[in-house]
Write a protein that holds these residues in place. Structure first.
Motif, PDB file in Angstrom:
ATOM      1  N   GLU A   1       0.824  -1.200   0.000  1.00 25.03           N
ATOM      2  CA  GLU A   1       0.000   0.000   0.000  1.00 25.03           C
ATOM      3  C   GLU A   1       0.862   1.255   0.000  1.00 25.03           C
ATOM      4  OE1 GLU A   1      -3.767   1.876   2.569  1.00 25.03           O
ATOM      5  OE2 GLU A   1      -2.885  -0.070   3.094  1.00 25.03           O
ATOM      6  N   GLU A   2       1.935   1.230   0.799  1.00 28.80           N
ATOM      7  CA  GLU A   2       2.829   2.397   0.877  1.00 28.80           C
ATOM      8  C   GLU A   2       3.546   2.631  -0.443  1.00 28.80           C
ATOM      9  OE1 GLU A   2       2.780  -0.170   2.948  1.00 28.80           O
ATOM     10  OE2 GLU A   2       1.844   0.738   4.731  1.00 28.80           O
ATOM     11  N   ALA A   3       4.003   1.549  -1.082  1.00 31.83           N
ATOM     12  CA  ALA A   3       4.733   1.701  -2.336  1.00 31.83           C
ATOM     13  C   ALA A   3       3.844   2.250  -3.442  1.00 31.83           C
ATOM     14  CB  ALA A   3       5.335   0.365  -2.753  1.00 31.83           C
ATOM     15  N   ILE A   4       2.614   1.795  -3.507  1.00 30.42           N
ATOM     16  CA  ILE A   4       1.720   2.240  -4.581  1.00 30.42           C
ATOM     17  C   ILE A   4       1.224   3.658  -4.334  1.00 30.42           C
ATOM     18  CG2 ILE A   4      -0.447   1.759  -5.788  1.00 30.42           C
ATOM     19  CD1 ILE A   4       0.000  -1.223  -5.072  1.00 30.42           C
TER      20      ILE A   4
ATOM     21  N   ALA B   1      -4.640 -10.739  -6.977  1.00 28.66           N
ATOM     22  CA  ALA B   1      -3.937 -11.793  -6.245  1.00 28.66           C
ATOM     23  C   ALA B   1      -2.533 -11.361  -5.865  1.00 28.66           C
ATOM     24  CB  ALA B   1      -3.890 -13.063  -7.104  1.00 28.66           C
ATOM     25  N   ALA B   2      -1.831 -10.665  -6.769  1.00 25.49           N
ATOM     26  CA  ALA B   2      -0.462 -10.224  -6.494  1.00 25.49           C
ATOM     27  C   ALA B   2      -0.405  -9.196  -5.376  1.00 25.49           C
ATOM     28  CB  ALA B   2       0.162  -9.645  -7.761  1.00 25.49           C
ATOM     29  N   MET B   3      -1.435  -8.380  -5.246  1.00 26.53           N
ATOM     30  CA  MET B   3      -1.476  -7.370  -4.192  1.00 26.53           C
ATOM     31  C   MET B   3      -1.920  -7.948  -2.854  1.00 26.53           C
ATOM     32  SD  MET B   3      -2.993  -4.126  -6.396  1.00 26.53           S
ATOM     33  CE  MET B   3      -3.653  -3.309  -4.932  1.00 26.53           C
TER      34      MET B   3
ATOM     35  N   VAL C   1      -4.621   5.902  -3.843  1.00 21.34           N
ATOM     36  CA  VAL C   1      -5.055   5.182  -5.036  1.00 21.34           C
ATOM     37  C   VAL C   1      -5.342   3.709  -4.758  1.00 21.34           C
ATOM     38  CG1 VAL C   1      -3.917   6.752  -6.626  1.00 21.34           C
ATOM     39  CG2 VAL C   1      -2.659   4.782  -5.748  1.00 21.34           C
ATOM     40  N   VAL C   2      -4.864   3.193  -3.643  1.00 23.28           N
ATOM     41  CA  VAL C   2      -5.263   1.865  -3.182  1.00 23.28           C
ATOM     42  C   VAL C   2      -5.700   1.990  -1.739  1.00 23.28           C
ATOM     43  CG1 VAL C   2      -3.838   0.538  -4.782  1.00 23.28           C
ATOM     44  CG2 VAL C   2      -2.882   1.240  -2.586  1.00 23.28           C
TER      45      VAL C   2
END
Length: 361
Positions: free
Chosen positions: A42-45, A188-190, A136-137
């Motif tokens: 979440e932080e990276a996105i 699934a990857a997230m 954004v997420v």
């Protein structure tokens, strides 16, 4: 409500020699993972920013018109969510720089008066980021209602689909992916290892307006769409409101050599939510042996999705699809297919008798 006929988008070997010992430095280099996938946290996105020169970004993004094969990238996820919010749809959010995203970027740059581009550059990313300060997420907690279903198995043959009592989702993964405009693999990857069928599970999803089914109260709602462009060459559908304002720009699958989309101009006569699909045997679809008409019930896995926008040309319409990840990548049997969420967005704004113009390649 039943509508008239609706279209369906249907070795490597090893040498037999002993390996020689390698220097320690070489062994160390071979164990490194320089191409490791970026973390989809979440932080990276949410915190992703444009930091590399435009030419390097283009190389990483796979620019050049070929299908993108790189792994999901946090910045690209962010860009796709922001494009979705701005109604320049990238289709299913997948974190990759594919054709739908390139075309959405190009359309957004043009609309904002930015230099022409179909890849990321600093000016475009900063413009998108300035359009929305919200994450954004975001986190979503799975509820009892989410996993209650019913979930179904969709038979490949249309005749067998007609026997089903509903055309709902096949599993929670498909449902959540569509609800949040995402590719199923990205969902699934997230959320690695998280059970999507267990109430109370907290998952990370794209922070977009969640997709819903059913009628839209008060439709057509503002801003009303008075003209639609179907761009065959770019595989995009553009919606315009009063004064020529661009209201929405969506990826689309548009006709085929076997049954091309119409040409010229026509009208959008009405939008039907949760339509029935009716098969007419006179069209003789390949793989359909039925000699009598049959109908398939409404639902997101209905052959025409959740919305049918009827055109004044018999048997043609703009509609949704049960396969959103294929939009813009495959052909249709003449009609214009959008993702279910984009079809619903367009259908809820389009006025009766709005002009529909088909633009040739």
């Amino acid at each position: 409500m039943r509508v008239r006929w609706l279209a369906l988008a249907l070795c490597a070997g090893t040498l037999g020699v002993a390996a020689l010992p390698r220097p320690a430095a070489a062994r160390a280099r071979s164990s490194e993972k320089p191409d490791a996938a970026p973390a989809l946290t979440e932080e990276a996105i949410n915190g992703a920013t444009f930091t590399m020169p435009p030419q390097e970004a283009s190389k990483k993004s796979g620019q050049g018109g070929k299908p993108s094969s790189e792994r999901p990238d946090p910045l690209m996820i962010k860009v796709q969510v922001l494009l979705d919010r701005a109604r320049f749809s990238p289709g299913a959010i997948d974190g990759r720089h594919g054709d739908n995203t390139r075309r959405a970027i190009a359309a957004y740059a043009k609309a904002q008066g930015l230099p022409a581009t179909d890849s990321l550059d600093r000016a475009l990313v900063e413009k998108l980021q300035a359009s929305s300060s919200d994450p954004v997420v975001t986190a979503y907690t799975i509820t009892e209602a989410d996993v209650k279903g019913p979930f179904i198995r969709v038979p490949p043959k249309l005749e067998a689909q007609a026997a089903l009592k509903a055309m709902t989702y096949t599993n929670p993964r498909e449902m959540f992916a569509e609800r949040f405009h995402m590719q199923r693999d990205l969902l699934a990857a997230m959320n690695p290892g998280k059970p999507l069928d267990r109430p109370g599970t907290v998952i990370m999803v794209a922070a977009v307006a969640p997709f819903e089914t059913g009628a839209v109260k008060g439709a057509p709602v503002a801003p009303r769409v008075t003209r639609i462009e179907v761009d065959k060459g770019n595989r995009r559908v553009r919606a315009y409101g009063d004064g020529g304002a661009l209201v929405g720009d969506y990826p689309a699958s548009i006709g085929s050599e076997e049954k091309p989309a119409p040409s010229g101009s026509t009208k959008a006569t009405r939008a039907t939510f949760d339509p029935w699909y009716r098969y007419n045997p006179k069209y003789r679809f390949k793989g359909v042996s039925a000699r009598h008409p049959f109908s398939i019930r409404p639902g997101p896995n209905n052959p025409v999705g959740v919305v049918w926008i009827d055109l004044a040309i018999p048997s043609y319409g703009i509609h949704g699809t049960p396969e959103p990840e294929n939009i813009g990548k495959t052909n249709s049997h003449g009609c214009i297919r959008l993702t279910n969420w984009d079809a619903r967005d367009l259908g809820s704004h389009v006025e009766k008798n709005a002009t529909v113009e088909f633009l040739e390649k």
